[in-house]
Design a protein around this motif. Sequence first.
Motif, PDB file in Angstrom:
ATOM      1  N   ALA A  50       8.709  -8.447  -5.825  1.00 26.55           N
ATOM      2  CA  ALA A  50       9.074  -7.383  -4.884  1.00 26.55           C
ATOM      3  C   ALA A  50       9.792  -6.252  -5.613  1.00 26.55           C
ATOM      4  CB  ALA A  50       9.939  -7.943  -3.762  1.00 26.55           C
ATOM      5  N   TYR A  51      10.640  -6.594  -6.557  1.00 28.14           N
ATOM      6  CA  TYR A  51      11.316  -5.576  -7.367  1.00 28.14           C
ATOM      7  C   TYR A  51      10.283  -4.705  -8.067  1.00 28.14           C
ATOM      8  CZ  TYR A  51      14.011  -3.397 -11.102  1.00 28.14           C
ATOM      9  OH  TYR A  51      14.569  -2.485 -11.956  1.00 28.14           O
ATOM     10  N   ARG A  52       9.283  -5.331  -8.673  1.00 27.96           N
ATOM     11  CA  ARG A  52       8.238  -4.587  -9.396  1.00 27.96           C
ATOM     12  C   ARG A  52       7.441  -3.706  -8.444  1.00 27.96           C
ATOM     13  NH1 ARG A  52       6.698  -6.274 -14.471  1.00 27.96           N
ATOM     14  NH2 ARG A  52       5.749  -4.233 -14.437  1.00 27.96           N
ATOM     15  N   ILE A  53       7.215  -4.178  -7.225  1.00 21.25           N
ATOM     16  CA  ILE A  53       6.508  -3.373  -6.226  1.00 21.25           C
ATOM     17  C   ILE A  53       7.339  -2.146  -5.860  1.00 21.25           C
ATOM     18  CG2 ILE A  53       5.732  -3.351  -3.817  1.00 21.25           C
ATOM     19  CD1 ILE A  53       4.955  -6.394  -4.327  1.00 21.25           C
ATOM     20  N   VAL A  54       8.630  -2.334  -5.614  1.00 21.07           N
ATOM     21  CA  VAL A  54       9.507  -1.206  -5.299  1.00 21.07           C
ATOM     22  C   VAL A  54       9.543  -0.239  -6.483  1.00 21.07           C
ATOM     23  CG1 VAL A  54      11.890  -0.500  -4.831  1.00 21.07           C
ATOM     24  CG2 VAL A  54      10.920  -2.469  -3.627  1.00 21.07           C
ATOM     25  N   GLN A  55       9.618  -0.777  -7.684  1.00 20.42           N
ATOM     26  CA  GLN A  55       9.647   0.058  -8.883  1.00 20.42           C
ATOM     27  C   GLN A  55       8.389   0.935  -8.959  1.00 20.42           C
ATOM     28  OE1 GLN A  55       9.325  -2.143 -12.615  1.00 20.42           O
ATOM     29  NE2 GLN A  55      10.877  -0.806 -13.515  1.00 20.42           N
ATOM     30  N   GLU A  56       7.244   0.357  -8.722  1.00 15.98           N
ATOM     31  CA  GLU A  56       5.989   1.113  -8.766  1.00 15.98           C
ATOM     32  C   GLU A  56       5.926   2.132  -7.628  1.00 15.98           C
ATOM     33  OE1 GLU A  56       2.843   2.778 -10.148  1.00 15.98           O
ATOM     34  OE2 GLU A  56       3.653   1.056 -11.219  1.00 15.98           O
ATOM     35  N   THR A  59       8.103   5.009  -8.543  1.00 24.91           N
ATOM     36  CA  THR A  59       7.448   5.775  -9.601  1.00 24.91           C
ATOM     37  C   THR A  59       6.378   6.687  -9.010  1.00 24.91           C
ATOM     38  OG1 THR A  59       7.874   4.077 -11.252  1.00 24.91           O
ATOM     39  CG2 THR A  59       6.093   5.611 -11.733  1.00 24.91           C
ATOM     40  N   ASN A  60       5.564   6.139  -8.104  1.00 21.05           N
ATOM     41  CA  ASN A  60       4.532   6.940  -7.457  1.00 21.05           C
ATOM     42  C   ASN A  60       5.135   8.067  -6.634  1.00 21.05           C
ATOM     43  OD1 ASN A  60       2.557   5.376  -8.585  1.00 21.05           O
ATOM     44  ND2 ASN A  60       2.054   4.268  -6.707  1.00 21.05           N
ATOM     45  N   HIS A  93      -1.492  11.149  -3.501  1.00 23.73           N
ATOM     46  CA  HIS A  93      -1.334  10.021  -4.409  1.00 23.73           C
ATOM     47  C   HIS A  93      -2.708   9.607  -4.916  1.00 23.73           C
ATOM     48  CE1 HIS A  93       2.950   8.818  -3.686  1.00 23.73           C
ATOM     49  NE2 HIS A  93       2.767   9.685  -2.714  1.00 23.73           N
ATOM     50  N   GLY A  94      -2.728   8.901  -6.008  1.00 20.83           N
ATOM     51  CA  GLY A  94      -3.993   8.343  -6.468  1.00 20.83           C
ATOM     52  C   GLY A  94      -4.280   8.652  -7.913  1.00 20.83           C
ATOM     53  N   GLY A  95      -5.360   8.039  -8.388  1.00 18.24           N
ATOM     54  CA  GLY A  95      -5.807   8.297  -9.733  1.00 18.24           C
ATOM     55  C   GLY A  95      -5.341   7.283 -10.756  1.00 18.24           C
ATOM     56  N   GLY A  96      -4.250   6.584 -10.483  1.00 18.79           N
ATOM     57  CA  GLY A  96      -3.724   5.616 -11.440  1.00 18.79           C
ATOM     58  C   GLY A  96      -3.950   4.191 -10.986  1.00 18.79           C
ATOM     59  N   ARG A  97      -3.252   3.276 -11.626  1.00 13.48           N
ATOM     60  CA  ARG A  97      -3.379   1.852 -11.298  1.00 13.48           C
ATOM     61  C   ARG A  97      -2.217   1.360 -10.452  1.00 13.48           C
ATOM     62  NH1 ARG A  97      -6.453  -1.753 -11.366  1.00 13.48           N
ATOM     63  NH2 ARG A  97      -5.053  -3.285 -12.203  1.00 13.48           N
ATOM     64  N   GLY A  98      -1.326   2.252 -10.037  1.00 14.58           N
ATOM     65  CA  GLY A  98      -0.130   1.841  -9.314  1.00 14.58           C
ATOM     66  C   GLY A  98      -0.411   1.063  -8.050  1.00 14.58           C
ATOM     67  N   VAL A  99      -1.210   1.615  -7.154  1.00 19.41           N
ATOM     68  CA  VAL A  99      -1.500   0.942  -5.886  1.00 19.41           C
ATOM     69  C   VAL A  99      -2.310  -0.328  -6.148  1.00 19.41           C
ATOM     70  CG1 VAL A  99      -2.674   1.128  -3.657  1.00 19.41           C
ATOM     71  CG2 VAL A  99      -1.290   3.033  -4.496  1.00 19.41           C
ATOM     72  N   ALA A 100      -3.262  -0.261  -7.071  1.00 16.48           N
ATOM     73  CA  ALA A 100      -4.055  -1.454  -7.396  1.00 16.48           C
ATOM     74  C   ALA A 100      -3.160  -2.576  -7.919  1.00 16.48           C
ATOM     75  CB  ALA A 100      -5.131  -1.109  -8.416  1.00 16.48           C
ATOM     76  N   GLY A 101      -2.194  -2.233  -8.763  1.00 23.18           N
ATOM     77  CA  GLY A 101      -1.265  -3.234  -9.286  1.00 23.18           C
ATOM     78  C   GLY A 101      -0.401  -3.835  -8.185  1.00 23.18           C
ATOM     79  N   MET A 102       0.072  -2.973  -7.274  1.00 26.83           N
ATOM     80  CA  MET A 102       0.858  -3.491  -6.139  1.00 26.83           C
ATOM     81  C   MET A 102      -0.002  -4.414  -5.286  1.00 26.83           C
ATOM     82  SD  MET A 102       3.300  -0.372  -4.830  1.00 26.83           S
ATOM     83  CE  MET A 102       2.154   0.982  -5.025  1.00 26.83           C
ATOM     84  N   ARG A 103      -1.246  -4.019  -5.041  1.00 22.81           N
ATOM     85  CA  ARG A 103      -2.148  -4.834  -4.223  1.00 22.81           C
ATOM     86  C   ARG A 103      -2.365  -6.214  -4.858  1.00 22.81           C
ATOM     87  NH1 ARG A 103      -4.360  -2.772  -0.255  1.00 22.81           N
ATOM     88  NH2 ARG A 103      -4.544  -0.662  -1.038  1.00 22.81           N
ATOM     89  N   ALA A 115      -0.866   1.301   1.783  1.00 25.79           N
ATOM     90  CA  ALA A 115      -0.409   2.450   1.005  1.00 25.79           C
ATOM     91  C   ALA A 115      -1.256   3.631   1.414  1.00 25.79           C
ATOM     92  CB  ALA A 115      -0.523   2.181  -0.489  1.00 25.79           C
ATOM     93  N   GLY A 116      -0.624   4.596   2.052  1.00 25.27           N
ATOM     94  CA  GLY A 116      -1.370   5.758   2.487  1.00 25.27           C
ATOM     95  C   GLY A 116      -0.543   6.652   3.385  1.00 25.27           C
ATOM     96  N   PRO A 117      -1.178   7.686   3.914  1.00 24.18           N
ATOM     97  CA  PRO A 117      -0.465   8.611   4.786  1.00 24.18           C
ATOM     98  C   PRO A 117      -0.061   7.926   6.090  1.00 24.18           C
ATOM     99  CG  PRO A 117      -2.766   9.292   4.469  1.00 24.18           C
ATOM    100  CD  PRO A 117      -2.552   8.054   3.684  1.00 24.18           C
ATOM    101  N   VAL A 118       1.134   8.250   6.578  1.00 18.78           N
ATOM    102  CA  VAL A 118       1.608   7.683   7.849  1.00 18.78           C
ATOM    103  C   VAL A 118       1.905   8.757   8.873  1.00 18.78           C
ATOM    104  CG1 VAL A 118       2.475   5.482   6.980  1.00 18.78           C
ATOM    105  CG2 VAL A 118       3.956   7.486   6.914  1.00 18.78           C
ATOM    106  N   GLU A 119       2.335   9.898   8.445  1.00 24.48           N
ATOM    107  CA  GLU A 119       2.578  11.047   9.315  1.00 24.48           C
ATOM    108  C   GLU A 119       2.179  12.275   8.533  1.00 24.48           C
ATOM    109  OE1 GLU A 119       6.409  11.373  11.152  1.00 24.48           O
ATOM    110  OE2 GLU A 119       6.528   9.246  11.555  1.00 24.48           O
ATOM    111  N   ALA A 120       2.071  13.380   9.215  1.00 24.06           N
ATOM    112  CA  ALA A 120       1.691  14.619   8.546  1.00 24.06           C
ATOM    113  C   ALA A 120       2.596  14.859   7.343  1.00 24.06           C
ATOM    114  CB  ALA A 120       1.772  15.788   9.515  1.00 24.06           C
ATOM    115  N   GLY A 121       2.001  14.842   6.168  1.00 20.36           N
ATOM    116  CA  GLY A 121       2.750  15.140   4.958  1.00 20.36           C
ATOM    117  C   GLY A 121       3.554  13.995   4.381  1.00 20.36           C
ATOM    118  N   GLU A 122       3.455  12.795   4.964  1.00 20.85           N
ATOM    119  CA  GLU A 122       4.208  11.652   4.421  1.00 20.85           C
ATOM    120  C   GLU A 122       3.265  10.578   3.890  1.00 20.85           C
ATOM    121  OE1 GLU A 122       8.566  11.319   6.339  1.00 20.85           O
ATOM    122  OE2 GLU A 122       7.018  10.155   7.348  1.00 20.85           O
TER     123      GLU A 122
END
Length: 135
Positions: A50-56, A59-60, A93-103, A115-122
């Motif tokens: 979980a720490y590593r997930i928060v860290q990633e 970072t993103n 967001h996108g283009g890297g391995r961050g979300v894939a690594g978290m998944r 991992a994705g948009p939740v509200e306009a601009g967030e």
Amino acid sequence: MLGVLREDPQARAPQATLADLDELIRTSGADVTREVGDLSAVPAVISREAYRIVQEALTNAIKHGHGTVRLAAAVREDQLSIEVTNAAGAGGHGGGRGVAGMRERVGLLRGTLHAGPVEAGEWQVSVRLPLRSGV
């Protein structure tokens, strides 16, 4: 060095856990508001991942977003809930391995990740990890 070669668990450097979140936030360089509950019931293996997930996720947020990052973490109904939310940058967001690594991490712990948009601009990374993952 010999201990590492022999895979002596006591010779390895200690891995960060959720108990180290304050230090992670402090050194991240991000403006982070936090709402973190008592995480002492989280098993060690889940706490490390979980720490590593928060860290990633942080970072993103720093790389792709702007403004204040909101971090919420709590134990609810035998699961760990983590949400990292930020204002998305112009490129999103996108283009890297961050979300894939978290998944991958979340999958190993039999949890769920959005991992994705939740509200306009967030953008939000939302993770649920069962405390009894069988790992």
